[in-house]
Enzyme design. Structure first.
Site, mmCIF file in Angstrom:
data_model
loop_
_atom_site.group_PDB
_atom_site.id
_atom_site.type_symbol
_atom_site.label_atom_id
_atom_site.label_comp_id
_atom_site.label_asym_id
_atom_site.label_seq_id
_atom_site.Cartn_x
_atom_site.Cartn_y
_atom_site.Cartn_z
ATOM 1 C CD1 TRP A 29 48.780 -60.711 -64.286
ATOM 2 C CD2 TRP A 29 49.693 -62.625 -63.597
ATOM 3 N NE1 TRP A 29 50.135 -60.496 -64.159
ATOM 4 C CE2 TRP A 29 50.716 -61.656 -63.731
ATOM 5 C CE3 TRP A 29 50.034 -63.913 -63.158
ATOM 6 C CZ2 TRP A 29 52.059 -61.945 -63.456
ATOM 7 C CZ3 TRP A 29 51.366 -64.182 -62.896
ATOM 8 C CH2 TRP A 29 52.360 -63.215 -63.038
ATOM 9 N NE ARG A 30 50.360 -57.705 -67.936
ATOM 10 C CZ ARG A 30 51.442 -57.032 -68.304
ATOM 11 N NH1 ARG A 30 51.959 -57.214 -69.514
ATOM 12 N NH2 ARG A 30 52.018 -56.173 -67.480
ATOM 13 C CD GLU A 42 48.862 -56.113 -59.820
ATOM 14 O OE1 GLU A 42 49.867 -55.851 -59.124
ATOM 15 O OE2 GLU A 42 48.841 -55.918 -61.041
ATOM 16 N N GLY A 86 56.494 -66.656 -49.103
ATOM 17 C CA GLY A 86 56.843 -65.737 -48.025
ATOM 18 C C GLY A 86 55.775 -64.688 -47.765
ATOM 19 C CE1 TYR A 87 58.085 -59.345 -46.723
ATOM 20 C CE2 TYR A 87 58.614 -60.756 -48.600
ATOM 21 C CZ TYR A 87 58.957 -59.748 -47.713
ATOM 22 O OH TYR A 87 60.197 -59.154 -47.810
ATOM 23 C CE1 TYR A 125 50.433 -51.182 -58.968
ATOM 24 C CE2 TYR A 125 50.347 -53.134 -57.570
ATOM 25 C CZ TYR A 125 50.512 -52.554 -58.815
ATOM 26 O OH TYR A 125 50.723 -53.342 -59.914
ATOM 27 C CG ASP A 143 54.137 -50.635 -59.564
ATOM 28 O OD1 ASP A 143 54.296 -49.602 -60.274
ATOM 29 O OD2 ASP A 143 54.274 -51.786 -60.027
ATOM 30 C CB THR A 316 60.281 -55.813 -44.133
ATOM 31 O OG1 THR A 316 59.558 -56.600 -45.078
ATOM 32 C CG2 THR A 316 60.301 -54.365 -44.608
#
Length: 376
Positions: A29-30, A42, A86-87, A125, A143, A316
């Site tokens: 991604w850079r 991100e 996840g998440y 962020y 971050d 979490t």
């Protein structure tokens, strides 16, 4: 807290960016400053290791090469692409934000941190990262790496567990960040925090910015960052039901809100909803589950424990412990009153399962193989 002069800030910028130019991580991604690429990476990197993200990111870009592709994708295809990361609310918010950009903003990206935070799932962020990397805005991207690096460099004593501390760091970093290369500066801080200035086992003596690290000079680097301990996740004990017939395995759909919303899973029964007594024998609890299945869903099942360790999974704020129970039922059994459906194991690879469900299935498979080996 130490305050830097303009000259010292400029010297730090030059030292940091010279090191970054020669040592930056080669991450997919850079390779450009496309805001879509920055944004997706991100979001994936939240709560997830870089090496884990790379293959997911590459596959995701193959399937959804543009923000328009993401906006118009089916939920099933999106969640399958995200499976294992996840998440899952992150993926849903990605698509919501993609639709905002495509349909509400006519494909034009917001360029400031304030405007970017109007998009679903984008916080301070991520907004700072996109604004600085994709649009050259001289704004901090604070971050965990930035908290760690700058608290040590400047001996910042503010507790990073408190939400208001972010503003403190943003103000300080915004005085140091260069106007010419803000995106590279923020990414250099990320790389510094992932190498010489990690949370543990850091090696500041070899760091390119050790001369700017006041806590290192004072021998108190282990005091930073200041952070109060998180509360332990609340434990929840469940029974997971593996009910099967020739039609497949019985699944229920999770509610549309809360943890693992809308995911298909083996039915779960919370121990607390079965009894108030902690010492209640397991056989009695299993009997209560069988009675509930019969009374609420007209489903007759003779449950018994699966010979496998309790499956654990930590979110979490919660830690789930799931004891597996199994029942084989008649092939023609009526499940029309049950809020779920049969799914054959041959279809599992087409389904999007949560990490918890994958753990349950893996544990059950191990138990089944063990039983077959004994039988052989």
């Amino acid at each position: 807290m130490i305050k830097w002069s303009h000259e010292r800030s400029q010297a730090f910028q030059e030292t940091l960016l010279d090191w970054y130019d020669q040592n930056k991580r080669d991450l997919p991604w850079r390779r450009d400053h496309n805001p879509y690429h920055v944004w997706v990476s991100e979001i994936m990197l939240q709560q997830t290791q870089v090496q884990t993200v790379i293959p997911y990111y590459l596959r995701f870009m193959d399937q959804f090469p543009t923000v328009e592709d993401l906006a118009t994708a089916t939920e099933d295809k999106l969640m399958k692409a995200w499976e294992g990361l996840g998440y899952y609310s992150r993926a849903r918010n990605l698509q919501k934000a993609a639709r905002q950009i495509v349909f509400d903003y006519q494909g034009r990206w917001p360029t400031t941190t304030e405007a970017l935070q109007e998009l679903s799932g984008i916080g301070p962020y991520t907004a700072g990262a996109i604004a600085s990397i994709a649009f050259g805005q001289p704004v901090a991207a604070v971050d965990g790496n930035a908290f760690r690096v700058f608290s040590r460099l400047l001996e910042i004593d503010d507790d990073i567990a408190k939400p208001q501390t972010r503003k403190v760091f943003e103000r300080i970093i915004n005085l140091i960040i260069p106007k010419a290369r803000p995106g590279d500066f923020n990414q250099a801080i990320m790389d510094l925090g992932a190498s010489y200035m990690t949370a543990t086992n850091y090696d500041t003596s070899q760091s390119p910015v050790k001369d700017f690290n006041q806590s290192y000079q004072d021998g108190i680097e282990d005091h930073y960052p200041v952070k109060t301990k998180k509360k332990r996740p609340i434990a929840h004990d469940y029974f997971g039901l593996i009910i099967h017939s020739k039609q497949g395995y019985l699944f229920e759909k999770r509610p549309s809100h809360g943890i693992l919303a809308n995911f298909w899973m083996f039915p779960l029964f919370d121990r607390e909803n079965l009894t108030d007594e902690k010492a209640t024998p397991e056989s009695m609890l299993v009997g209560k589950i069988e009675a509930r299945l019969q009374s609420e869903y007209q489903l007759s099942a003779d449950l018994h424990a699966v010979d496998v360790p309790t499956v654990t999974h930590t979110f979490t704020h919660q830690k789930w412990k799931i004891k597996l129970l199994e029942a084989q039922v008649a092939d023609n059994i009526d499940v029309s009153y049950f809020p779920g459906k049969w799914i054959h194991s041959s279809k599992f690879d087409q389904m999007t399962f949560s990490k918890v469900q994958s753990k349950l299935w893996l544990a059950y498979q191990k138990a089944s193989k063990s039983t077959q080996s004994v039988g052989d």
